[in-house]
Design a protein around this motif. Sequence first.
Motif, PDB file in Angstrom:
ATOM      1  N   UNK A 173     -12.349  11.010  -2.955  1.00  0.00           N
ATOM      2  CA  UNK A 173     -11.562  10.572  -1.798  1.00  0.00           C
ATOM      3  C   UNK A 173     -11.445  11.707  -0.787  1.00  0.00           C
ATOM      4  N   UNK A 174     -11.769  11.395   0.463  1.00  0.00           N
ATOM      5  CA  UNK A 174     -11.712  12.374   1.544  1.00  0.00           C
ATOM      6  C   UNK A 174     -11.026  11.714   2.728  1.00  0.00           C
ATOM      7  N   UNK A 175      -9.913  12.271   3.157  1.00  0.00           N
ATOM      8  CA  UNK A 175      -9.190  11.682   4.281  1.00  0.00           C
ATOM      9  C   UNK A 175      -8.329  12.728   4.982  1.00  0.00           C
ATOM     10  N   UNK A 176      -7.894  12.379   6.181  1.00  0.00           N
ATOM     11  CA  UNK A 176      -6.998  13.225   6.971  1.00  0.00           C
ATOM     12  C   UNK A 176      -5.747  12.421   7.275  1.00  0.00           C
ATOM     13  N   UNK A 177      -4.572  13.054   7.155  1.00  0.00           N
ATOM     14  CA  UNK A 177      -3.300  12.399   7.448  1.00  0.00           C
ATOM     15  C   UNK A 177      -2.939  12.650   8.908  1.00  0.00           C
ATOM     16  N   UNK A 178      -2.477  11.600   9.564  1.00  0.00           N
ATOM     17  CA  UNK A 178      -2.005  11.716  10.944  1.00  0.00           C
ATOM     18  C   UNK A 178      -0.610  11.129  11.048  1.00  0.00           C
ATOM     19  N   UNK A 179       0.213  11.767  11.856  1.00  0.00           N
ATOM     20  CA  UNK A 179       1.561  11.266  12.145  1.00  0.00           C
ATOM     21  C   UNK A 179       1.520  10.718  13.573  1.00  0.00           C
ATOM     22  N   UNK A 180       1.752   9.434  13.689  1.00  0.00           N
ATOM     23  CA  UNK A 180       1.682   8.785  14.997  1.00  0.00           C
ATOM     24  C   UNK A 180       3.015   8.092  15.260  1.00  0.00           C
ATOM     25  N   UNK A 181       3.605   8.320  16.436  1.00  0.00           N
ATOM     26  CA  UNK A 181       4.852   7.617  16.753  1.00  0.00           C
ATOM     27  C   UNK A 181       4.670   6.106  16.560  1.00  0.00           C
ATOM     28  N   UNK A 182       5.668   5.461  15.956  1.00  0.00           N
ATOM     29  CA  UNK A 182       5.563   4.039  15.634  1.00  0.00           C
ATOM     30  C   UNK A 182       5.255   3.213  16.880  1.00  0.00           C
TER      31      UNK A 182
END
Length: 181
Positions: free
Chosen positions: A139-148
């Motif tokens: 598994x390879x992924x990047x986490x992003x925080x995006x305003x709802x």
Amino acid sequence: MKLFEKTLTSETKFEGRIIKVLRDTVELENGKTSAREVVCHNGGVCVAALTEQNEVLLVRQFRYPYKEVLLELPAGKLEKGEDPFEAVKREQMEETGTTGENYISLGNLYPSPGYCGEIIHIWACRVAQKGEMHLDEDEFLEVERIPLDKAVEMVLNNEIPDSKTQVGILKTAALVKAGKL
């Protein structure tokens, strides 16, 4: 009308690690028969985890069937017999390194009811603690925080094509607006 089909025969055409494909013969309500091809899948889970700033945690990962990178809610497959709520907490920790609190079920999604029996169980929660991601070996992924609010805009502008993510974001936004999350 009864709106029912009776299974007369069922034959496994393929059985793999994730799916099984059946070819069934069914009796229709008018007495005639027809064939149905069904993909059997144990189902999955996903979570819309919100930070204190109302940012939703999303993951960006390559999806082989589409040959493209998608932005999605953290999600994963259910093991046979696994409790969906335990699975969603596990997947949240693995993919984002966070634990949640105040989980709310957003219901179930049938992604392709014409041929697939998969059910995706969707939750929303608030992020309680942050830690380290524990990704699977493949598994390879990047986490992003995006305003709802921005995530809702992205769904409405067709920038997020994944169905579970669209449903999870829109239902979570409705709960936040109603003061329930």
